[in-house]
Design an enzyme around this catalytic site. Structure first.
Site, PDB file in Angstrom:
ATOM      1  N   LEU A 178      -6.377 -18.263 -52.283  1.00  0.00           N
ATOM      2  CA  LEU A 178      -4.913 -18.426 -51.842  1.00  0.00           C
ATOM      3  C   LEU A 178      -4.658 -19.703 -51.574  1.00  0.00           C
ATOM      4  O   LEU A 178      -5.465 -20.675 -51.207  1.00  0.00           O
ATOM      5  CB  LEU A 178      -4.788 -17.601 -50.557  1.00  0.00           C
ATOM      6  CG  LEU A 178      -5.473 -16.271 -50.106  1.00  0.00           C
ATOM      7  CD1 LEU A 178      -5.129 -15.707 -48.842  1.00  0.00           C
ATOM      8  CD2 LEU A 178      -4.998 -15.204 -51.259  1.00  0.00           C
ATOM      9  N   ALA A 188      -5.252 -24.193 -48.636  1.00  0.00           N
ATOM     10  CA  ALA A 188      -5.906 -23.261 -49.614  1.00  0.00           C
ATOM     11  C   ALA A 188      -7.241 -22.855 -48.950  1.00  0.00           C
ATOM     12  O   ALA A 188      -7.882 -23.474 -48.249  1.00  0.00           O
ATOM     13  CB  ALA A 188      -5.988 -23.647 -51.089  1.00  0.00           C
ATOM     14  N   LYS A 189      -7.473 -21.572 -49.432  1.00  0.00           N
ATOM     15  CA  LYS A 189      -8.593 -20.952 -49.083  1.00  0.00           C
ATOM     16  C   LYS A 189      -8.985 -19.680 -49.763  1.00  0.00           C
ATOM     17  O   LYS A 189      -8.242 -19.201 -50.554  1.00  0.00           O
ATOM     18  CB  LYS A 189      -8.521 -20.427 -47.566  1.00  0.00           C
ATOM     19  CG  LYS A 189      -9.928 -20.477 -46.751  1.00  0.00           C
ATOM     20  CD  LYS A 189     -10.062 -22.045 -46.346  1.00  0.00           C
ATOM     21  CE  LYS A 189     -11.356 -22.039 -45.606  1.00  0.00           C
ATOM     22  NZ  LYS A 189     -11.950 -23.423 -45.102  1.00  0.00           N
ATOM     23  N   GLY A 190     -10.588 -19.537 -50.156  1.00  0.00           N
ATOM     24  CA  GLY A 190     -10.686 -18.594 -50.840  1.00  0.00           C
ATOM     25  C   GLY A 190     -12.170 -17.929 -50.154  1.00  0.00           C
ATOM     26  O   GLY A 190     -12.998 -18.589 -49.369  1.00  0.00           O
ATOM     27  N   ASP A 218     -17.745 -23.976 -47.760  1.00  0.00           N
ATOM     28  CA  ASP A 218     -17.285 -23.427 -46.561  1.00  0.00           C
ATOM     29  C   ASP A 218     -18.413 -22.552 -46.029  1.00  0.00           C
ATOM     30  O   ASP A 218     -19.526 -22.709 -46.489  1.00  0.00           O
ATOM     31  CB  ASP A 218     -16.045 -22.461 -46.881  1.00  0.00           C
ATOM     32  CG  ASP A 218     -15.164 -22.249 -45.575  1.00  0.00           C
ATOM     33  OD1 ASP A 218     -15.860 -22.039 -44.529  1.00  0.00           O
ATOM     34  OD2 ASP A 218     -14.090 -22.291 -45.827  1.00  0.00           O
TER      35      ASP A 218
END
Length: 522
Positions: free
Chosen positions: A389, A431-433, A497
């Site tokens: 995202l 952003a992050k995934g 992460d």
């Protein structure tokens, strides 16, 4: 008709074959037979064929009748030899097959299958010996004056466990009635080959069934499912009942798996049931997807796209259940919100990729909870699912290995909001995934578990890079075989992460593999 048979070869089954041959050739019925055996090396059988029920005396040639009896009098191995010689024109190849398979089939196989069927089986067996893990043959034949569906599975070394096979067939819309196994032992081959012959019955009596037309799609989907390249769920029914290839089923499966992540209240099995209940509508969705993103076709205009969507909406009039209608409308919305996909890209061997990724304009998807990202990429395969995202064009954030299989997008969305705050000073947008390992290994301990996680991480990264623009100087390079419905978008940065802290080099190596402009700063 007087028939002479070597005494050591005479048996009831041979006598019945001779009798049936005479009845077939002369059109009469055997009213009596008499067997004479003495010190002679030959047994003599006198058949009386009653032709009184015929309108006229049958015409026949003694020579033709004798040849038919000689052929019927051959044992099964002799018939196999003759059949191979008739079908294989290369004498050396025929001799090798006769040597290899002349005595390979057990007596139980002789009783149920003809030498012609054996030659067809030999072709499949050779593919197993050549390296295939499994092969199969779906066919239709007449039994007791009615057509039945049969499936042969070919497997080396050990018989297949029915507990592994039956769920796949049930999900493909077929019930197993009986099963007949045969162990084949080719000469000079260290292992045996098992043939499992299943008698099948369609789970749905109300649908039109065309076995020859479904053969290729059914066999491909079964193989892919057995090799764990596809998931075993009821969407696989579309291969048999709608002749849908595995690639098309994968498109529908990827979208409903994403739909589950949006928080829609329907379960996966329920959504699968809606799709399989209306295979023609499902086909129209796939056709829309392909027409939008096939690089070999002209890019679809907004007007043409709207006309196609309206046509599909009109086809929903036949859908009875309100829930099913809602599911189809959600899928239409997702396809329309899709900006890019890697579906038409091939791997290094020229085959369809085992994973599917698509980029979405999140603002066009009404099912999504707030806040809606600027863009998102969903990656789907039988091994891994993941989502990335972004809050805007320029955004940065990490990828995590998630444990939340049912709602990992919800987790990633919350993390993206937090990243927005953290990035306020450096990169203005977050952003992050996240990805999930769908089938972690049960054996091999931590090392095997980590190895599977790394492979899934690589697939996830590849899915992202497949549909991301590249940059060379000031020029933007579009990804190959990708139709774009958005502007240039080459900015994609991923960081470590939770549980991916040691994966940075892996991500950078993939960036190098793709020639991505950020290189090892990816």
């Amino acid at each position: 008709c007087l028939v002479y048979i070597p005494r050591e070869r005479f048996e009831t089954r041979l006598r019945l074959r001779l009798q049936k041959t005479l009845e077939r050739e002369l059109g009469g019925i055997c009213s009596n037979y008499k067997v004479s055996q003495d010190d002679s090396p030959l047994s003599r059988v006198l058949f009386e064929i009653d032709i009184n029920g015929l309108d006229k005396v049958p015409h026949y040639k003694n020579e033709d009748l004798e040849l038919a009896l000689i052929k019927a009098g051959q044992d099964w191995a002799d018939q196999l030899r003759s059949t191979i010689e008739d079908k294989i024109t290369n004498h050396e190849e025929a001799a090798n097959l006769i040597h290899k398979y002349g005595q390979a089939f057990p007596l139980s196989y002789h009783e149920h299958y003809s030498p012609v069927q054996a030659v067809l089986d030999i072709e499949k067996i050779n593919s197993i010996i050549g390296g295939d893990e499994i092969n199969l043959e779906l066919y239709e034949q007449k039994e007791d004056n009615q057509k039945v569906i049969r499936l042969k599975l070919y497997h080396a070394d050990t018989p297949l466990a029915l507990s592994d096979v039956l769920p796949i067939m049930e999900n493909m819309g077929l019930h197993v009635i009986t099963e007949l196994p045969s162990e084949i032992k080719p000469a000079h081959y260290k292992n045996t080959i098992w043939i499992h012959d299943f008698l099948l019955e369609p789970a749905s009596k109300n649908k039109d069934i065309n076995v020859p037309a479904s053969k290729t799609s059914f066999e491909d989907v079964f193989k892919k499912t057995w090799n764990k390249e596809m998931e075993s769920d009821t969407l696989n029914m579309l291969a048999f009942y709608a002749q849908m290839p595995w690639q098309d089923i994968a498109i529908l499966r990827a979208y409903i798996h994403y739909l589950r992540q949006t928080g829609l209240s329907f379960s996966l099995p329920y959504m699968e049931g809606a799709i399989t209940a209306y295979p023609q509508i499902a086909k129209s969705l796939v056709t829309l997807f392909k027409d939008l993103f096939d690089p070999a076709k002209k890019k679809m205009s907004d007007k043409k796209k709207e006309e196609r969507v309206q046509s599909i909406h009109h086809s929903l009039d036949v859908v009875d259940a309100l829930d099913h209608d809602r599911i189809f409308r959600s899928l239409i919305g997702l396809i329309c919100a899709t900006l890019r996909t890697n579906f038409f890209q091939l791997d290094d061997k020229g085959n369809q990729k085992t994973y599917l990724s698509f980029k979405l304009n999140s603002s066009l998807i009404p099912e999504l909870p707030q806040p809606k990202p600027y863009r998102e990429i969903f990656v789907y395969s039988a091994r891994v699912e993941g989502v990335h995202l972004r809050a805007d064009k320029i955004a940065r954030g990490g990828l995590r290995w998630s444990d939340r299989h049912e709602d990992f997008r919800t987790e990633v969305l919350g993390l993206m909001k937090a990243q927005q705050v953290k990035n306020a000073i450096i990169i203005p947008m977050g952003a992050k995934g996240g990805f999930v390992v769908k089938h972690p290994p049960t054996e091999g301990g931590r090392q095997a578990y980590l190895a599977e996680g790394i492979e899934c991480y690589k697939t996830f990264i590849r899915g992202l890079l497949d549909i991301t623009d590249n940059r060379k100087g000031t020029d933007i390079i579009n990804p190959p075989n990708v139709v774009r419905y958005d502007e240039d978008d080459p900015y994609l940065v991923v960081a470590a992460d939770k549980r991916t802290a040691s994966f940075s080099n892996i991500a950078n190596n993939l960036s190098l593999e793709y020639g991505f402009w950020l290189d090892d700063a990816f």
